[in-house]
Scaffold this motif. Structure first.
Motif, PDB file in Angstrom:
ATOM      1  N   TYR A 125     -12.412   0.697 -11.876  1.00 39.38           N
ATOM      2  CA  TYR A 125     -12.668   0.105 -10.568  1.00 39.38           C
ATOM      3  C   TYR A 125     -11.999  -1.254 -10.417  1.00 39.38           C
ATOM      4  N   LYS A 126     -11.818  -1.964 -11.509  1.00 42.76           N
ATOM      5  CA  LYS A 126     -11.080  -3.230 -11.432  1.00 42.76           C
ATOM      6  C   LYS A 126      -9.593  -2.973 -11.206  1.00 42.76           C
ATOM      7  N   VAL A 127      -9.096  -1.907 -11.824  1.00 42.99           N
ATOM      8  CA  VAL A 127      -7.691  -1.545 -11.604  1.00 42.99           C
ATOM      9  C   VAL A 127      -7.461  -1.166 -10.146  1.00 42.99           C
ATOM     10  N   LEU A 128      -8.497  -0.608  -9.502  1.00 46.15           N
ATOM     11  CA  LEU A 128      -8.367  -0.241  -8.088  1.00 46.15           C
ATOM     12  C   LEU A 128      -8.048  -1.455  -7.214  1.00 46.15           C
ATOM     13  N   ILE A 129      -8.520  -2.650  -7.613  1.00 49.94           N
ATOM     14  CA  ILE A 129      -8.175  -3.865  -6.872  1.00 49.94           C
ATOM     15  C   ILE A 129      -6.671  -4.089  -6.924  1.00 49.94           C
ATOM     16  N   CYS A 130      -6.094  -3.867  -8.095  1.00 54.33           N
ATOM     17  CA  CYS A 130      -4.639  -3.991  -8.227  1.00 54.33           C
ATOM     18  C   CYS A 130      -3.925  -2.947  -7.373  1.00 54.33           C
ATOM     19  N   VAL A 131      -4.468  -1.720  -7.385  1.00 53.54           N
ATOM     20  CA  VAL A 131      -3.870  -0.647  -6.590  1.00 53.54           C
ATOM     21  C   VAL A 131      -3.950  -0.986  -5.099  1.00 53.54           C
ATOM     22  N   LEU A 132      -5.074  -1.566  -4.663  1.00 54.45           N
ATOM     23  CA  LEU A 132      -5.215  -1.990  -3.268  1.00 54.45           C
ATOM     24  C   LEU A 132      -4.138  -3.000  -2.907  1.00 54.45           C
ATOM     25  N   CYS A 133      -3.926  -3.974  -3.783  1.00 54.52           N
ATOM     26  CA  CYS A 133      -2.915  -5.003  -3.530  1.00 54.52           C
ATOM     27  C   CYS A 133      -1.524  -4.386  -3.440  1.00 54.52           C
ATOM     28  N   LEU A 134      -1.213  -3.468  -4.352  1.00 56.12           N
ATOM     29  CA  LEU A 134       0.086  -2.800  -4.327  1.00 56.12           C
ATOM     30  C   LEU A 134       0.246  -1.950  -3.076  1.00 56.12           C
ATOM     31  N   THR A 135      -0.838  -1.322  -2.638  1.00 57.08           N
ATOM     32  CA  THR A 135      -0.783  -0.503  -1.421  1.00 57.08           C
ATOM     33  C   THR A 135      -0.449  -1.358  -0.205  1.00 57.08           C
ATOM     34  N   LEU A 136      -1.068  -2.528  -0.109  1.00 55.94           N
ATOM     35  CA  LEU A 136      -0.780  -3.437   1.007  1.00 55.94           C
ATOM     36  C   LEU A 136       0.674  -3.885   0.978  1.00 55.94           C
ATOM     37  N   MET A 137       1.194  -4.153  -0.228  1.00 57.45           N
ATOM     38  CA  MET A 137       2.603  -4.531  -0.347  1.00 57.45           C
ATOM     39  C   MET A 137       3.514  -3.385   0.060  1.00 57.45           C
TER      40      MET A 137
END
Length: 245
Positions: A125-137
């Motif tokens: 779930y912490k990695v999902l924060i990174c995935v969210l950031c990459l998705t926005l980029m």
């Protein structure tokens, strides 16, 4: 420093524009650079356990977004993007909504800085924060879609001007932007193919890394996970004892 100017004038003054602006081409290039580096970090840093790669990238991203909040002039990724697109015609967008979007990115970077740079404690779930950031980029660099700008527009009483992609000014789509029935069917089938194919791959492919295991478990229900573990256990018994059972 003039506080009012700092808060309400973000970017550059360009003749013909009633607000301070930034070059959207530079912003998209910067987002693309960070997205590309982020994907490399996921596959090399996280996937293969090279923690230092992820830590350096996330620390760099925090510094980069901190600089953007102050001024895009000091952002390393924006300067790299500026160099890449220096021969392209600028596309100016309002600066304040972009700063709001980047402030959201800056806030998102704080938990990542703590979890992965200062105190390595990785979970799915912490990695999902990174995935969210990459998705926005990815949305910004690939489609010029700025989610933060949309949020800014929602919470502000006055609609922003000069939005990325000209979405603030578009009132009616041109014929080339419309879908005929065949195009709609093809687009829907393509989207379904991507979604279903991704699910089948994650659900039925043996994971090679712990991050892959995270994704594999995320797409399965509790009953499916239990059934899978029971099957693994049964295969282990069969291999160990063979015909004795």
């Amino acid at each position: 420093m003039n506080l009012q100017k700092f808060l309400f004038e973000y970017g550059e003054k360009v003749p013909g524009y009633d607000v301070t602006v930034i070059n959207e081409r530079e912003a998209r290039a910067a987002a693309g650079i960070l997205f590309m580096l982020g994907m490399i970090v996921i596959f090399v840093g996280i996937g293969y356990g090279h923690i230092i790669v992820a830590r350096v990238y996330l620390a760099f991203m925090w510094v980069d977004f901190s600089a953007r909040v102050i001024s895009p002039k000091y952002s390393p990724s924006m300067l790299l993007g500026k160099f890449v697109v220096r021969n392209q015609k600028p596309e100016y967008v309002g600066g304040l909504q972009k700063r709001f979007a980047w402030t959201l990115g800056w806030l998102i970077s704080f938990p990542m800085l703590y979890w992965f740079v200062l105190n390595w404690d990785i979970t799915f779930y912490k990695v999902l924060i990174c995935v969210l950031c990459l998705t926005l980029m990815f949305l910004e660099t690939a489609f010029s879609i700025c989610i933060g700008c949309m949020i800014y527009k929602t919470i502000m009483k006055k609609d922003p001007t000069h939005c990325p992609g000209g979405v603030c000014e578009i009132q009616r789509r041109d014929p080339i932007q419309m879908f005929n029935p065949i195009q709609k069917v093809i687009a829907v089938l393509a989207m379904l193919g991507i979604v279903i194919g991704t699910y089948l791959f994650l659900a039925h492919t043996e994971s090679k890394t712990f991050f892959g295991e995270f994704l594999h478990e995320a797409v399965l229900t509790k009953s499916q996970l239990k059934q899978e573990k029971d099957e693994v256990y049964q295969r282990a018994l069969d291999k160990e004892f063979g015909d004795d059972f």
